[in-house]
Design an enzyme around this catalytic site. Structure first.
Site, PDB file in Angstrom:
ATOM      1  N   ASP A 272       0.824  -1.205   0.000  1.00  0.00           N
ATOM      2  CA  ASP A 272       0.000   0.000   0.000  1.00  0.00           C
ATOM      3  C   ASP A 272       0.862   1.261   0.000  1.00  0.00           C
ATOM      4  OD1 ASP A 272      -1.848  -2.093   0.668  1.00  0.00           O
ATOM      5  OD2 ASP A 272      -3.214  -0.556   1.406  1.00  0.00           O
TER       6      ASP A 272
ATOM      7  N   CYS B 249       1.505  -7.980   5.131  1.00  0.00           N
ATOM      8  CA  CYS B 249       0.955  -6.643   4.906  1.00  0.00           C
ATOM      9  C   CYS B 249      -0.541  -6.625   4.613  1.00  0.00           C
ATOM     10  CB  CYS B 249       1.757  -5.948   3.816  1.00  0.00           C
ATOM     11  SG  CYS B 249       3.452  -5.568   4.357  1.00  0.00           S
ATOM     12  N   ASP B 250      -1.026  -5.435   4.357  1.00  0.00           N
ATOM     13  CA  ASP B 250      -2.427  -5.035   4.480  1.00  0.00           C
ATOM     14  C   ASP B 250      -3.478  -6.014   3.963  1.00  0.00           C
ATOM     15  OD1 ASP B 250      -0.555  -2.854   4.533  1.00  0.00           O
ATOM     16  OD2 ASP B 250      -2.271  -1.531   4.683  1.00  0.00           O
ATOM     17  N   LYS B 251      -3.485  -6.315   2.681  1.00  0.00           N
ATOM     18  CA  LYS B 251      -4.564  -7.132   2.116  1.00  0.00           C
ATOM     19  C   LYS B 251      -4.209  -8.609   2.083  1.00  0.00           C
ATOM     20  CE  LYS B 251      -6.046  -3.135   1.711  1.00  0.00           C
ATOM     21  NZ  LYS B 251      -4.780  -2.605   2.223  1.00  0.00           N
TER      22      LYS B 251
ATOM     23  N   CYS C 137       5.267  -1.895   8.565  1.00  0.00           N
ATOM     24  CA  CYS C 137       5.620  -0.510   8.906  1.00  0.00           C
ATOM     25  C   CYS C 137       5.323  -0.204  10.377  1.00  0.00           C
ATOM     26  CB  CYS C 137       4.871   0.457   7.994  1.00  0.00           C
ATOM     27  SG  CYS C 137       5.490   0.441   6.305  1.00  0.00           S
TER      28      CYS C 137
ATOM     29  N   GLU D 189      -6.901   4.178  -0.695  1.00  0.00           N
ATOM     30  CA  GLU D 189      -6.660   4.822   0.597  1.00  0.00           C
ATOM     31  C   GLU D 189      -6.416   6.317   0.398  1.00  0.00           C
ATOM     32  OE1 GLU D 189      -4.610   1.276   3.239  1.00  0.00           O
ATOM     33  OE2 GLU D 189      -3.359   2.867   2.419  1.00  0.00           O
TER      34      GLU D 189
ATOM     35  N   SER E 299      -5.781   4.509   5.331  1.00  0.00           N
ATOM     36  CA  SER E 299      -4.729   3.688   5.904  1.00  0.00           C
ATOM     37  C   SER E 299      -4.827   3.780   7.417  1.00  0.00           C
ATOM     38  CB  SER E 299      -3.368   4.207   5.439  1.00  0.00           C
ATOM     39  OG  SER E 299      -2.337   3.679   6.228  1.00  0.00           O
TER      40      SER E 299
END
Length: 551
Positions: free
Chosen positions: A78, A119-121, A191, A440, A466
């Site tokens: 992202d 990570c995110d997804k 992160c 985002e 985010s």
């Protein structure tokens, strides 16, 4: 075992030969074939080190009597896609990840799987696949990134993001920013903030789909030890026939939401928990979210909402300590987990080691959770705000709309000084369908903070945020503008009122006037090539408030 479909019988000689051609021994095929689904890549810091995690997982599987077989899936960052056309893809990739795992697991008939994520997804996509396939499964993440350091202070991703505005305002030089860039993110891992990556990995532990230890840093030897234990544990899950749907039930979803509210996680978690519940065939409605929010104290504030970092939460006792605190308040529910023990058993020895990081009820940041749902004539189906990251002075705000039909135009206007104190920035046609992909809005929210407007301006959107976002930002507005939702009818200067504590968002325009505008409204075409994945995605995807799942 499932794998016997491909390894046993006279008619499977060629199947076995294919394995032998890769170096497998006949006795390897007599053992359970355990998939290691590894998202290692050189495309982002969260995944660059996952080969080391996979090596430890492999050692654990072998020690427990299984045969490990590794295959990959895609993984988008992202951060790298942020603020440009690339951001159309990360949320859309969630469905591809789930589908690709389904294809490999069913196509090759593996017996169980270890899902290596970060990570995110990727994390929610993998959890969706686990629930859909319902073969013994366990997850492990790559762990949070260490804290950065610059100018004598601990710093991280969001501090750097907001520094761009400081350069624009002339209070930081470009040379200082260049030095900052090389210090804020000191190495591999998710992160160093409570973004969606860390939020979802922490919630995976709360769901019971990962062993305790989700806060252990990416660079720690304890992370490798946890990976080895994860490899051993998946073989035990197979032997005991414990499957994801034995774990992913109503209590698991409840516990994840409970922890989410207590730590003030990313607003994206509501997208993903709804989608995971859908795959597990567990009822999920936003009424449950509101109910849990009203009785869950907000106990942890990590960047960007507070001053602490994920490393601080780990030193303070991690998610197990947060869950222990919630259990002591009579809020946590007991449930089976991938440890083969229950939630209560997992946290029995957990201790809060730092009350500055994990607060108790008497010192909680608030008596209600860190996420809020808002409804009103502008969002009849609902919207989401990370209340934990909103300044008290902005919990209630009313002002004129500054309307933009895409993110880039809003960012240009913010940095160009076109957004003034009191405004409500409206960014629309960025929803799951209209974006498509529900981009985002971290770049515009960071621009608002960087331009010293964080306590003077609100931002609303049918896109998403985010976990790095802070400020009075309301997203997931549904129905989205591309579906003809009220957001599509907002005009420049309309007054918008937001009351985050009360959960109300209103457009101060008469219903008669809105009806006139509705008659004149024409749906725009999504900015994508016909026949592309995004084009197909836009035709299949549903509302954000239902998890942006395929219809």
């Amino acid at each position: 075992m499932r794998s016997h479909i491909t390894t046993k019988g006279l008619e499977r000689a060629t199947h076995r030969a294919l394995y032998y051609s890769m170096g497998f021994l006949p006795e390897d095929l007599d053992k359970p074939l355990i998939a290691i689904v590894n998202t290692k890549s050189e495309s982002m810091p969260g995944h660059v080190h996952l080969d080391t995690i996979a090596k430890s997982v492999r050692e654990g599987i072998l020690a427990a009597g299984g045969t490990p077989i590794e295959f990959p899936t895609i993984a988008l960052c992202d951060g790298i896609a942020q603020g440009n056309y690339g951001m159309h893809y990360p949320l859309a990739s969630r469905e591809l990840i789930a589908d690709s795992i389904e294809c490999m697991m069913n196509g090759h008939s593996y017996d169980a799987m270890v899902l290596i994520t970060e990570c995110d997804k990727i994390t929610p996509g993998m959890l969706m696949a686990a629930a859909r396939l319902n073969v013994p499964s366990i997850m492990i993440s790559g762990g949070p990134m260490a804290t950065g350091f610059f100018n004598g202070k601990e710093q991280g991703y969001t501090d750097l993001m907001e520094a761009q505005g400081a350069v624009q305002r002339g209070v930081m030089t470009r040379d200082e920013l260049s030095e900052f860039e090389q210090c804020a993110l000191p190495g591999c891992g998710a992160c160093n903030i409570l973004g969606t990556a860390n939020s979802m990995n922490f919630l995976t532990e709360a769901l019971g789909m990962a062993l305790p230890g989700s806060t252990i840093l990416a660079t720690s030897g304890k992370r490798l030890a946890l990976a080895k234990e994860t490899g051993k544990k998946v073989v035990e899950l197979l032997k005991k026939d414990i499957k994801p749907r034995d774990i992913l039930n109503k209590n698991a979803i409840y516990n994840a939401l409970l922890v989410d509210m207590a730590i003030g996680g990313s607003s994206n978690t509501l997208l993903h928990l709804a989608a995971i519940a859908n795959e597990a065939e567990v009822p999920f409605d936003m009424g449950m979210v509101r109910e849990i929010n009203t009785r869950t104290p907000h106990l942890v504030k990590l960047k960007p909402a507070g001053d602490h970092f994920p490393a601080d939460l780990d030193r303070a006792g991690g998610i197990a300590a947060v869950m222990k605190e919630l259990k002591n308040l009579g809020l946590l529910k007991d449930n089976l987990t991938v440890s083969t023990k229950t939630s209560f058993e997992n946290i029995e020895s957990a201790i809060v080691r730092d009350r500055n990081v994990i607060r108790d009820l008497s010192t909680a940041y608030s008596q209600t959770g860190g996420l809020s749902l808002l409804y009103g004539n502008l969002a009849p189906e609902g919207s989401v705000c990370k209340k934990a990251a909103v300044a008290p002075s902005m919990l209630k705000h009313s002002g004129p709309a500054k309307v933009f039909n895409k993110e880039e135009d809003a960012v240009k206007a913010i940095f160009g000084g076109e957004v003034s104190q009191g405004d409500v920035v409206v960014i629309r046609y960025e929803g799951p369908k209209g974006g498509p992909g529900m981009r985002e809005m971290l770049t515009p929210t960071s621009a608002i903070i960087g331009m010293d407007l964080g306590e003077k301006v609100a931002l609303i959107t049918d896109g998403r945020f985010s976990g790095a976002t802070r400020g009075a930002a309301v997203g997931h507005i549904s129905p989205e503008a591309a579906d003809g939702g009220p957001l599509a009818l907002v005009e420049e200067g309309d007054i918008i009122s937001i009351d985050i504590e009360s959960g109300v968002i209103s457009l101060e325009v008469s219903e008669g006037m809105l009806e006139e505008r509705r008659k004149a409204w024409v749906a725009p075409n999504p900015p994508v090539k016909k026949g592309s994945y995004l084009d197909r995605y836009s035709k299949l995807v549903g509302s954000a408030m239902s998890g942006a799942i395929f219809k």
